[in-house]
Motif scaffolding. Structure first.
Motif, PDB file in Angstrom:
ATOM      1  N   LYS A  51      58.818  76.839 110.240  1.00  0.00           N
ATOM      2  CA  LYS A  51      57.544  77.494 109.922  1.00  0.00           C
ATOM      3  C   LYS A  51      57.776  78.637 108.934  1.00  0.00           C
ATOM      4  CE  LYS A  51      53.961  80.471 111.826  1.00  0.00           C
ATOM      5  NZ  LYS A  51      53.453  81.187 113.011  1.00  0.00           N
ATOM      6  N   ALA A  52      58.832  79.414 109.144  1.00  0.00           N
ATOM      7  CA  ALA A  52      59.127  80.538 108.262  1.00  0.00           C
ATOM      8  C   ALA A  52      59.439  80.076 106.835  1.00  0.00           C
ATOM      9  CB  ALA A  52      60.298  81.341 108.818  1.00  0.00           C
ATOM     10  N   MET A  53      60.067  78.904 106.709  1.00  0.00           N
ATOM     11  CA  MET A  53      60.443  78.398 105.381  1.00  0.00           C
ATOM     12  C   MET A  53      59.313  77.615 104.704  1.00  0.00           C
ATOM     13  SD  MET A  53      64.369  77.105 105.891  1.00  0.00           S
ATOM     14  CE  MET A  53      64.601  76.969 104.122  1.00  0.00           C
ATOM     15  N   SER A  54      58.295  77.203 105.475  1.00  0.00           N
ATOM     16  CA  SER A  54      57.313  76.255 104.951  1.00  0.00           C
ATOM     17  C   SER A  54      56.385  76.842 103.898  1.00  0.00           C
ATOM     18  CB  SER A  54      56.478  75.680 106.099  1.00  0.00           C
ATOM     19  OG  SER A  54      55.778  76.713 106.772  1.00  0.00           O
ATOM     20  N   ARG A  55      56.281  78.151 103.825  1.00  0.00           N
ATOM     21  CA  ARG A  55      55.409  78.746 102.815  1.00  0.00           C
ATOM     22  C   ARG A  55      56.084  78.777 101.446  1.00  0.00           C
ATOM     23  NH1 ARG A  55      51.012  81.772 104.830  1.00  0.00           N
ATOM     24  NH2 ARG A  55      51.089  83.180 103.041  1.00  0.00           N
ATOM     25  N   LYS A  56      57.396  79.071 101.432  1.00  0.00           N
ATOM     26  CA  LYS A  56      58.111  79.137 100.162  1.00  0.00           C
ATOM     27  C   LYS A  56      58.708  77.789  99.772  1.00  0.00           C
ATOM     28  CE  LYS A  56      61.454  81.910  97.591  1.00  0.00           C
ATOM     29  NZ  LYS A  56      62.349  83.078  97.619  1.00  0.00           N
ATOM     30  N   TYR A  57      59.113  77.029 100.783  1.00  0.00           N
ATOM     31  CA  TYR A  57      59.785  75.750 100.495  1.00  0.00           C
ATOM     32  C   TYR A  57      59.001  74.592 101.121  1.00  0.00           C
ATOM     33  CZ  TYR A  57      63.617  78.972  99.472  1.00  0.00           C
ATOM     34  OH  TYR A  57      64.372  79.980  98.976  1.00  0.00           O
ATOM     35  N   ARG A  58      57.716  74.555 100.825  1.00  0.00           N
ATOM     36  CA  ARG A  58      56.885  73.544 101.492  1.00  0.00           C
ATOM     37  C   ARG A  58      57.270  72.129 101.065  1.00  0.00           C
ATOM     38  NH1 ARG A  58      50.564  73.269 100.225  1.00  0.00           N
ATOM     39  NH2 ARG A  58      50.560  75.325  99.284  1.00  0.00           N
ATOM     40  N   VAL A  59      57.733  71.943  99.821  1.00  0.00           N
ATOM     41  CA  VAL A  59      58.119  70.608  99.369  1.00  0.00           C
ATOM     42  C   VAL A  59      59.285  70.097 100.202  1.00  0.00           C
ATOM     43  CG1 VAL A  59      59.018  69.272  97.436  1.00  0.00           C
ATOM     44  CG2 VAL A  59      57.269  71.013  97.029  1.00  0.00           C
ATOM     45  N   GLU A  60      60.309  70.950 100.382  1.00  0.00           N
ATOM     46  CA  GLU A  60      61.479  70.529 101.154  1.00  0.00           C
ATOM     47  C   GLU A  60      61.121  70.291 102.619  1.00  0.00           C
ATOM     48  OE1 GLU A  60      62.861  72.772  97.581  1.00  0.00           O
ATOM     49  OE2 GLU A  60      61.303  73.033  99.095  1.00  0.00           O
ATOM     50  N   VAL A  61      60.345  71.220 103.190  1.00  0.00           N
ATOM     51  CA  VAL A  61      59.969  71.074 104.599  1.00  0.00           C
ATOM     52  C   VAL A  61      59.079  69.854 104.802  1.00  0.00           C
ATOM     53  CG1 VAL A  61      58.765  72.164 106.535  1.00  0.00           C
ATOM     54  CG2 VAL A  61      60.203  73.550 105.029  1.00  0.00           C
ATOM     55  N   GLY A  62      58.136  69.668 103.908  1.00  0.00           N
ATOM     56  CA  GLY A  62      57.229  68.528 104.040  1.00  0.00           C
ATOM     57  C   GLY A  62      57.941  67.204 103.857  1.00  0.00           C
ATOM     58  N   ALA A  63      58.806  67.136 102.838  1.00  0.00           N
ATOM     59  CA  ALA A  63      59.479  65.869 102.544  1.00  0.00           C
ATOM     60  C   ALA A  63      60.418  65.449 103.665  1.00  0.00           C
ATOM     61  CB  ALA A  63      60.237  65.987 101.229  1.00  0.00           C
TER      62      ALA A  63
END
Length: 812
Positions: A51-63
């Motif tokens: 969750k903490a990373m999803s705002r800055k690295y949403r592409v990586e987290v989503g993929a």
């Protein structure tokens, strides 16, 4: 930040010395931890880190993590904290907005949230998982689930609507949240329902029948009606969604006595002027006015409009609206929308129109509200939108109300009443001859509505006389309008006067006669129609002039000696020509302003320069265009143009020409029929041959494929040199040749079939055209016979000897 980094080290383990893991590697390790950890605490910590990373690295987290997070929603349902982290992470991944943390990375697509949404909803069970979480009472879980559904609807509204529509209790689960005592959840649910109900009639009906109106009015009441905050506006926006273009919900709203519940929204306290209108109150009242207009919109069924209008009057809603109309200190945009609303509440409803006509403004001396409104309309210092609203309200006041139309015209006629008081007719005459072009347009159109579908008032208006110069005789209003039309240099004023005169003179021969007596009137119309100016507005003027000229011919009673119906037809034929005339007339419906105006009775323009055509004029033009063209269309005899009436001399020669032409067309008809029969037979044969060829082709392809498979299976894998062709190889090649040959045959037959079908279509079209021509000629023949008999009887009655025309047998 140091705390966050130490937390990541705890979850991930410290990296090797001298190495810093990339964002993608970090996300991958977190996802693996969520998937493989046996301890709930480890999975929860990993979800928190994602969750903490999803705002800055949403592409990586989503993929990498979307599937895993979906699994968490399904398997870790018992742990609200972990579920909340997963929901928030998914919401960040699919957020329609860009985060501040992402602004440093220009490579992230703007619609990345929509792309992830599309991936997430491919499995409809994912939506069901989120819907099920609405049942959780935990504040964070329920709120996060609502926010995630809102994001999904923002990105892919139609898809999500269709999915939710088929999910059991999907809408009901959301509706239940309106009763949540925690206001944050209730407010977020309102936003969710606004997006859910937009543009989907089925969902709108379900929400309405889930007691939505009762719940929304309860919230509006508890929040203080129009003085409430933004929650009142959200409730009203949701109501608006449920009612707009949904006749079922409007009927439900009407029958459920909800119209009466709107009344407190329009109660204005006595000290309202001192307290002022807050921006939020303006928004709230504006939304409420929109709801009222939705109930009585001219696009609704007449029965619904009428019943809603009656309820609004008896419930006191119309009275409250008129109070706002006459109150001081009302913001301009609210006043404008209230004027529009009052107009639609009274439109076509006689009792409501009478009520508005009797409303008095609190002025000194008191004046009728209608007069005060018209004063604003012809005042060029008033806001443009307000002036447009007054015109619409006045049109609604006159709509299908002969009494109000007569009252307006009466104010223009000499009377014994107090001449010192300003009347609506005087205001419109002043505006009609004002130097302000918008006043010209508004006044002309307002007068035009007083004559719509009211022949008696057209006659009455001919009695209106205007004083011109001192010592000169007064002239009629129609005379003055015609002179003004010839003298005006402004397009909008010309268009307005042409519309007024067209409405006035249609179905009114006496008005046509009055126009024909004005010097230069006919000449102006002819010159304007013949004009070669190449501009959209000039084309419109030419078309309107042609329309008015056609009205002068069609509704002419031959009372003006120099401008009889026949002489005007001859003038039109010689000076303009029928082809040019028809082309000019068609320019009216091609104009953009005509197409805009024809869609809705209310004038909908953004700038003064866009005003040209009125809705009622569009109706008049549409109803008369075909009639006028038909009455003026010339026929051709021996290639020479002639008029359809008495200009063609009734002779047996013309009769013989008609019959000769019919015989020629009969012969051509038989020829085409035989040609069509031959093409039909050829078509059947080609279709049969094509089907046989396709079947053979398919059969050979199957055999060829089988042979190839057999050859391939028999060939050793370790051959170093090509083997000589075997018998199977030769057979396969033979089949390939046959397949190729048949493919060519199929292509050839397909081409021939296409040509035959095209020839058949052409022959059929020509056959239908000839049949229609023959029917037209037969009609003409009947008319010709009737005229011959008529003239024969006239001659006999005058004592003349009449030779019998050749009989039909002689001609054949």
């Amino acid at each position: 930040m140091d705390f966050f980094k130490s937390g990541l080290k705890t979850v991930l383990g410290a990296p090797e010395a001298g190495q810093q893991p990339s964002a993608g590697e970090t996300v991958e390790r977190l996802v693996n931890r969520v998937e493989n950890s046996t301890l709930l605490e480890d999975r929860r910590d990993a979800c928190r880190a994602l969750k903490a990373m999803s705002r800055k690295y949403r592409v990586e987290v989503g993929a990498q993590g979307m599937g895993t997070l979906r699994q968490v929603l399904e398997l870790d349902r018992a742990d609200n904290e972990t579920i909340n982290y997963a929901l928030d992470t998914l919401n960040n991944i699919m957020s329609p907005a860009q985060f501040e943390e992402e602004e440093e990375n220009p490579n992230i697509p703007m619609n990345i949230g929509e792309q992830f949404t599309e991936m997430f909803i491919k499995d409809h069970n994912n939506i069901q998982l989120v819907l099920d979480l609405l049942d959780e009472y935990d504040f964070r879980v329920r709120l996060s689930a609502v926010q995630l559904l809102t994001s999904l609807l923002t990105n892919r509204s139609k898809d999500i609507q269709e999915i939710i529509l088929v999910k059991p209790m999907g809408v009901s689960k959301m509706m239940d949240l309106l009763g949540d005592t925690r206001e944050v959840i209730r407010n977020e649910t309102l936003l969710l329902l606004i997006k859910l109900t937009k543009g989907n009639a089925n969902i709108q009906k379900i929400v309405a029948f889930e007691n939505a109106f009762d719940r929304l009015f309860e919230i509006v009441s508890s929040e203080g009606y129009s003085d409430g905050g933004i929650i009142v506006e959200d409730c009203l926006l949701l109501m608006l969604n449920l009612l707009k273009n949904n006749s079922s919900n409007i009927h439900f709203f009407k029958e459920g006595n909800y119209i009466q519940k709107m009344l407190p929204m329009f109660q204005t306290p006595d000290d309202a002027e001192d307290l002022g209108w807050s921006p939020q109150k303006v928004s709230n009242v504006h939304c409420m006015l929109q709801i009222v207009r939705t109930l009585v919109s001219p696009s609704n069924a007449v029965q619904i409009i009428s019943s809603c209008q009656k309820i609004m009057k008896y419930a006191g809603l119309l009275d409250s609206l008129c109070n706002i109309l006459m109150a001081s200190g009302v913001p301009a945009d609210i006043l404008t929308e209230t004027i529009n609303t009052v107009g639609e509440v009274v439109r076509g409803e006689v009792n409501n129109q009478d009520f508005l006509g009797n409303v008095m403004a609190p002025s000194n001396p008191p004046r009728p509200a209608i007069v005060v409104l018209l004063m604003s309309m012809v005042n060029e210092k008033q806001p443009f939108s307000l002036r447009c609203a007054v015109l619409y309200c006045f049109q609604c006041y006159l709509y299908r109300n002969e009494m109000s139309q007569a009252s307006l015209v009466q104010t223009l006629l000499p009377s014994s009443s107090d001449v010192s008081s300003l009347t609506s007719g005087q205001l419109l005459c002043g505006g009609l001859f004002s130097s302000d072009v918008l006043s010209n347009w508004f006044s002309a159109v307002a007068l035009m509505h007083a004559l719509t579908e009211n022949a008696a008032q057209k006659e009455q208006l001919l009695r209106v006389l205007l004083a011109t110069n001192i010592g000169s005789s007064p002239v009629s209003l129609l005379h003055q309008c015609t002179l003004l039309l010839q003298q005006s240099t402004k397009v909008q004023a010309k268009v307005a006067l042409l519309m007024l005169l067209s409405q006035w003179m249609s179905y009114c021969p006496s008005a046509v006669s009055a126009f024909l007596k004005v010097p230069g009137g006919v000449g102006y119309l002819v010159n304007q129609t013949c004009s070669n100016e190449h501009d959209d507005n000039e084309y419109l003027l030419q078309g309107l002039s042609a329309f008015l000229l056609a009205i002068c011919i069609h509704f002419n009673d031959d009372s003006v000696e120099n401008y009889s119906k026949d002489s005007l037809k001859q003038l039109l034929l010689k000076r303009i020509g029928m082809e040019t005339f028809s082309g000019k007339l068609s320019e009216v419906t091609k104009h953009e302003s005509y197409n805009k105006a024809a869609k809705h009775p209310q004038l909908r323009v953004k700038a003064p320069g866009e005003i040209l055509i009125d809705y009622e004029f569009c109706k008049l033009f549409k109803s008369l265009e075909g009639v006028l063209v038909e009455s003026l269309t010339v026929k051709r005899e021996n290639g020479v143009e002639s008029l359809p009436e008495s200009r063609a001399s009734p002779s047996s020669g013309a009769l013989e020409q008609y019959k000769s032409l019919i015989r020629q067309q009969d012969a051509r008809l038989q020829e085409l029929t035989q040609q069509l029969d031959g093409l039909l037979r050829q078509n059947t044969q080609l279709q049969s041959a094509l089907n046989d060829s396709l079947a053979s082709n398919s059969h050979l392809k199957d055999e060829n494929t089988l042979l190839k498979a057999q050859v391939s299976a028999a060939t050793p894998l370790n051959h170093q040199a090509p083997a000589p062709p075997s018998q199977d190889d030769a057979k396969a090649k033979e089949y390939e040749a046959k397949v190729q040959h048949l493919a060519n045959e199929v292509a050839k037959l397909t081409n021939e079939l296409s040509l035959a079908q095209e020839a058949k279509k052409t022959a059929t079209e020509e056959l239908e055209k000839l049949k229609k021509d023959q029917e037209d000629l037969l009609v003409l023949l009947v008319d010709q016979d009737a005229k011959l008999n008529e003239y024969k009887m006239r001659l006999i009655s005058l004592g003349q000897t009449v030779d019998e025309p050749p009989s039909e047998e002689d001609l054949t």
